[in-house]
Design an enzyme around this catalytic site. Sequence first.
Site, PDB file in Angstrom:
ATOM      1  N   ASN A 153     -44.850  38.520  15.606  1.00  0.00           N
ATOM      2  CA  ASN A 153     -44.501  37.275  14.918  1.00  0.00           C
ATOM      3  C   ASN A 153     -45.077  37.164  13.516  1.00  0.00           C
ATOM      4  OD1 ASN A 153     -43.533  34.394  14.894  1.00  0.00           O
ATOM      5  ND2 ASN A 153     -45.731  34.016  14.703  1.00  0.00           N
ATOM      6  N   ASP A 238     -47.597  38.673  22.020  1.00  0.00           N
ATOM      7  CA  ASP A 238     -48.226  37.438  21.580  1.00  0.00           C
ATOM      8  C   ASP A 238     -47.205  36.541  20.890  1.00  0.00           C
ATOM      9  OD1 ASP A 238     -50.771  35.911  20.986  1.00  0.00           O
ATOM     10  OD2 ASP A 238     -50.044  36.238  18.938  1.00  0.00           O
ATOM     11  N   LYS A 241     -42.616  32.876  21.773  1.00  0.00           N
ATOM     12  CA  LYS A 241     -41.654  31.795  21.525  1.00  0.00           C
ATOM     13  C   LYS A 241     -41.474  31.512  20.041  1.00  0.00           C
ATOM     14  CE  LYS A 241     -44.433  27.529  21.659  1.00  0.00           C
ATOM     15  NZ  LYS A 241     -44.602  26.233  22.357  1.00  0.00           N
ATOM     16  N   HIS A 242     -42.317  32.092  19.202  1.00  0.00           N
ATOM     17  CA  HIS A 242     -42.215  31.889  17.758  1.00  0.00           C
ATOM     18  C   HIS A 242     -41.329  32.935  17.090  1.00  0.00           C
ATOM     19  CE1 HIS A 242     -45.275  28.727  17.640  1.00  0.00           C
ATOM     20  NE2 HIS A 242     -45.904  29.431  18.566  1.00  0.00           N
ATOM     21  N   GLU A 262     -45.694  36.024  25.847  1.00  0.00           N
ATOM     22  CA  GLU A 262     -46.455  34.784  25.893  1.00  0.00           C
ATOM     23  C   GLU A 262     -45.553  33.641  25.423  1.00  0.00           C
ATOM     24  OE1 GLU A 262     -50.334  32.597  23.880  1.00  0.00           O
ATOM     25  OE2 GLU A 262     -48.996  33.860  22.704  1.00  0.00           O
ATOM     26  N   GLY A 266     -45.319  24.642  29.262  1.00  0.00           N
ATOM     27  CA  GLY A 266     -45.397  24.375  30.686  1.00  0.00           C
ATOM     28  C   GLY A 266     -44.099  23.967  31.344  1.00  0.00           C
ATOM     29  N   ASP A 329     -57.077  32.208  25.713  1.00  0.00           N
ATOM     30  CA  ASP A 329     -56.691  31.001  24.974  1.00  0.00           C
ATOM     31  C   ASP A 329     -57.077  29.711  25.687  1.00  0.00           C
ATOM     32  OD1 ASP A 329     -55.488  32.248  22.749  1.00  0.00           O
ATOM     33  OD2 ASP A 329     -53.645  32.594  23.879  1.00  0.00           O
TER      34      ASP A 329
END
Length: 507
Positions: A153, A238, A241-242, A262, A266, A329
């Site tokens: 990312n 890592d 979602k970005h 990752e 939730g 995290d």
Amino acid sequence: MKFATILSTTALALSSLVASKPIFLSKRDAGSSAAAAWRSESIYQLVTDRFARTDGSTSATCNTGDRVYCGGTFQGIIDKLDYIQGMGFTAIWISPVVEQIPDDTGYGYAYHGYWMKDIYAINSNFGTADDLKNLSNELHKRNMKLMVDIVTNHYAWNGAGSSVAYSNYNPFNQQSYFHDYCLITNYDDQTNVEDCWEGDNTVSLPDLRTEDSDVSSIFNLWVAELVSNYSIDGLRIDSAKHVDESFYPSFQSAAGVYLLGEVYDGDPAYTCPYQNYMSGVTNYPLYYPMLRFFQGTSNSVDELNAMISSLESDCKDITLLGNFIENHDQPRLPSYTSDSALIKNAIAFNLMSDGIPIIYYGQEQGYSGSSDPNNREALWLSGYSTSNGYYKLISSVNQIRNQAIYKDSKYTTYWSDVLYASGHVIALQRGADDQRIVSVFNNLGSSGSQTVTFSTKYSGGEKVVDVLTCQTSYANSDSTLTVSISGGAPRIYAPASLIANSGICNF
């Protein structure tokens, strides 16, 4: 189920005879051998800089608040593989291995591995390329797998996003490879999440244009080379979602291994669709209700039970999700509670749930660091004790899981049945009819006790063994099982026939 199957009609008919909820595989990577092989793994996640030093020290200072390199290395990991394998783990997940920015930033050094500078160079603080190859080789000699954390990312810069010197980076050494500077302001706006930057103006994280073909082509060539050079078996991605979703299909194909993304969210309706683009995702939807249930004695099991059902409905393949109760995290569970019974239930639940279990280094020693950086302690300061109760618990639970897989290679393709979920107790059943394991978990706490009875698939009078206490019981004549919980301890019952000649509980 909502997704396609690659199983023949005959195979489906047979599977329905042995499992209450057979898994249906997708046509793409979920059914591939690369992804499928990971179902049977049990992963030990470690922060490379904090796990073990080459000199073998168990006293070298490491103040987490300083956020500096503490000296953990690839060779240190090699030297402690007996310690990891002694808990029954079959795979390790290590920190990102590439070269990092060298600066002492406002948030310390990049000991964690998430602040890239050059994807073609190995982080010399961890060792050499040959050291990493040796680690991979030593793992494979033990029939263990290597998962490496990677970042696609962003890169990193010590300072404001408006001052980045892109020429310092390799190979993305021009501003045109990156999105224009803007910090993420709205996590409900996916475009904002993907195109704007994580980080802040202390350490900015220049966001790559992964939707551009030139960027994705470079990454595809790089990942194929990385996997080949170091014989890597799986990758954790890592900040998944970005990254633009269109990036992943070709990247998955180029990598040719299991990808665990990752997806820090939730909501299963948001998280599960990422399995359309990669093999698996970290199971944050399960993490949050699991944490709320096991961090104290007040919450009922209803939320956790409901999430189990939601994941079965929303996810393509729950057996490829990565389950965890701690990671780098999140605050460690003992930072929420000191009750060992609650902690043991959480660990056992995580290891026995549907999906790929992940244990974060230090759980076996009861480490209690809260938020980053306090949850990234030096493990050598524990002396690598193998007598800790949590170490022994993890070993016992992994042992029965591995035995179930040994006896039935399809064990990890079965979905668990919830046999009982009421108040503060949940019971799960998994496996073929003649080899089912029944696991009973609770949040009653160390002073809690309760007796529950529920229906099972055991035969009336069948001999079963709680592998955590080695106590023998028998199913009732109506195939129910009566379980007496004392001291809030978890219970894991296996048919005596399943553990025969295994050495478990001296059988």
